[in-house]
Design a protein around this motif. Structure first.
Motif, PDB file in Angstrom:
ATOM      1  N   THR A 125      16.367  78.945  23.824  1.00 35.15           N
ATOM      2  CA  THR A 125      16.856  80.315  23.664  1.00 35.15           C
ATOM      3  C   THR A 125      16.475  80.883  22.296  1.00 35.15           C
ATOM      4  OG1 THR A 125      18.685  79.909  25.177  1.00 35.15           O
ATOM      5  CG2 THR A 125      19.085  81.560  23.483  1.00 35.15           C
ATOM      6  N   ASP A 126      16.266  82.218  22.236  1.00 37.91           N
ATOM      7  CA  ASP A 126      16.014  82.878  20.949  1.00 37.91           C
ATOM      8  C   ASP A 126      17.312  83.273  20.257  1.00 37.91           C
ATOM      9  OD1 ASP A 126      13.107  82.921  21.004  1.00 37.91           O
ATOM     10  OD2 ASP A 126      13.356  84.236  22.737  1.00 37.91           O
ATOM     11  N   VAL A 127      18.239  83.801  21.031  1.00 37.32           N
ATOM     12  CA  VAL A 127      19.549  84.136  20.426  1.00 37.32           C
ATOM     13  C   VAL A 127      20.653  83.940  21.468  1.00 37.32           C
ATOM     14  CG1 VAL A 127      19.212  86.638  20.754  1.00 37.32           C
ATOM     15  CG2 VAL A 127      20.921  85.867  19.151  1.00 37.32           C
ATOM     16  N   VAL A 128      21.732  83.313  21.007  1.00 36.42           N
ATOM     17  CA  VAL A 128      22.904  83.085  21.855  1.00 36.42           C
ATOM     18  C   VAL A 128      23.829  84.289  21.699  1.00 36.42           C
ATOM     19  CG1 VAL A 128      24.994  81.624  22.040  1.00 36.42           C
ATOM     20  CG2 VAL A 128      22.751  80.558  21.757  1.00 36.42           C
ATOM     21  N   VAL A 129      24.563  84.611  22.770  1.00 37.27           N
ATOM     22  CA  VAL A 129      25.597  85.662  22.666  1.00 37.27           C
ATOM     23  C   VAL A 129      26.875  85.145  23.318  1.00 37.27           C
ATOM     24  CG1 VAL A 129      23.945  87.577  22.738  1.00 37.27           C
ATOM     25  CG2 VAL A 129      24.950  86.759  24.878  1.00 37.27           C
ATOM     26  N   THR A 130      27.986  85.814  23.026  1.00 37.71           N
ATOM     27  CA  THR A 130      29.226  85.550  23.763  1.00 37.71           C
ATOM     28  C   THR A 130      29.624  86.863  24.428  1.00 37.71           C
ATOM     29  OG1 THR A 130      30.845  86.244  22.119  1.00 37.71           O
ATOM     30  CG2 THR A 130      29.935  84.023  21.852  1.00 37.71           C
ATOM     31  N   SER A 131      30.697  86.826  25.196  1.00 37.91           N
ATOM     32  CA  SER A 131      31.124  88.084  25.821  1.00 37.91           C
ATOM     33  C   SER A 131      31.613  89.062  24.741  1.00 37.91           C
ATOM     34  CB  SER A 131      32.215  87.827  26.857  1.00 37.91           C
ATOM     35  OG  SER A 131      33.280  87.119  26.281  1.00 37.91           O
ATOM     36  N   GLY A 132      31.960  88.530  23.562  1.00 31.43           N
ATOM     37  CA  GLY A 132      32.469  89.377  22.482  1.00 31.43           C
ATOM     38  C   GLY A 132      31.381  90.099  21.697  1.00 31.43           C
ATOM     39  N   ASN A 133      30.130  89.633  21.761  1.00 28.63           N
ATOM     40  CA  ASN A 133      29.097  90.286  20.938  1.00 28.63           C
ATOM     41  C   ASN A 133      27.800  90.566  21.706  1.00 28.63           C
ATOM     42  OD1 ASN A 133      27.861  87.814  21.183  1.00 28.63           O
ATOM     43  ND2 ASN A 133      28.328  87.123  19.116  1.00 28.63           N
TER      44      ASN A 133
END
Ligand code: 13P
Ligand code: SF4
Length: 317
Positions: free
Chosen positions: A128-136
């Motif tokens: 992955t290049d960038v991880v996210v969460t539901s918050g961001n």
């Protein structure tokens, strides 16, 4: 005030004594049982848990959540011991995206940026290049050009939600959470009929038709914050029911009604993985210092970059 049984009292005393002996910090996700939430030093959504883990001074972290949360903490703090009360506490969403299949998906879109939800294995994060969460997720996707080519995995519902808010056409992995896909529109509308003043709160892992009923859509922390600030007195909560414990603690004068799943007579919707953790298992892991989370070093090095990138792109406001 509820009177606790001597057994629970002595379990809690044991946990606190062991925690001090080990120099440990106990972290809990909002979907944990009320008694685990109450004994935790830190409680939060998956974004907060990652942020806090990255800065903790403790040598030992106990992650009361599901395995990907323990893995994220271990990847960010490889020198620390990260314990999890039950190593079987997985995640149906993370399981819907095996790393070898995701690798083929990534390879078939060579010129795309890869954005992955934190609910993934370390192996997927390493691709992955960038991880996210539901918050961001929204904030981070918007840091890319409007016409950037992006693949987003594994949650098709969160991905669809971001596409619909931003007008983007991110290519989505076809995964989902078995808990959040189970909410029933009919049952939510039925509750709304009985509580016409209630606001409907929805996690973005829910399907689009359920999200369309929402007064507020957001991560567990966003929904909790909304209940503090809203003038409404009643809320129908369409996410895992564990969050209601904090909502009731923080707003005791408000009424929180769990939205039920479609296919059962239960009045609330629980994540069976989250609920594998118990006070007994929490005590035992601190006593035996096992199960400890281990991540293959090569994978951990690759997975760390996109998690750190996420933390850089979403500083605490
Ligand atoms: P949050 O990002 O809201 O903590 O959600 C994590 C999760 O597992 C939702 O099912
Ligand atoms: Fe995974 Fe769904 Fe449980 Fe969250 S609620 S941990 S996404 S299975």
């Amino acid at each position: 005030m509820a009177v606790e049984t001597p057994c629970i009292d002595s379990l809690k005393k044991d946990i606190i004594a062991l925690k001090e002996k080990r120099g440990a910090a106990i972290m809990a996700h909002y979907y944990q049982t009320p008694e685990i939430q109450d004994i935790a030093d830190y409680i939060g959504d998956s974004l907060a848990l990652a942020r806090i883990a990255a800065t903790l001074p403790n040598e030992v972290i106990v992650m009361c959540g599901v395995h990907f949360m323990g893995e994220t903490a271990k990847i960010l703090c490889p020198e620390k011991i990260v314990l999890e009360p039950d190593s079987e506490a997985g995640c149906s969403l993370a399981d819907s995206c095996p790393a070898d299949e995701f690798k083929k998906f990534v390879e078939s879109h060579p010129d795309h940026t890869v954005i992955s939800y934190v609910n993934t294995s370390a192996g997927v994060k390493a691709l992955t290049d960038v991880v996210v969460t539901s918050g961001n997720a929204l904030q981070i996707v918007e840091t890319f050009d409007k016409d950037a080519k992006i693949i987003f995995g594994p949650d098709r519902n969160l991905g669809n939600y971001i596409n619909s808010l931003t007008g983007r056409k991110m290519i989505l992995w076809d995964g989902a959470c078995h808990v959040h896909e189970k909410f029933s529109i009919e049952k939510i509308l039925d509750l709304k009929k009985r509580h016409p003043q209630a606001e409907i709160l929805v996690h973005p892992e829910c399907t689009a038709p359920v999200r369309m009923l929402a007064d507020k859509t957001g991560s567990t922390a966003v929904l909790l914050d909304y209940t503090r600030k809203s003038k409404a007195k009643e809320f129908i909560v369409a996410t895992e029911s564990g969050i209601i414990h904090q909502m009731r603690k923080e707003c005791p004068d408000k009424i929180f009604i769990p939205a039920p799943p479609a296919d059962s007579t239960c009045s609330c919707n629980e994540c069976s993985f989250m609920k594998l953790n118990t006070l007994e298992k929490l005590r035992d892991c601190l006593c035996d210092m096992t199960p400890a989370v281990e991540v293959d070093e090569e994978i951990a090095v690759k997975a760390r970059r996109p998690i750190e990138k996420m933390l850089e792109l979403s500083p605490v406001k």
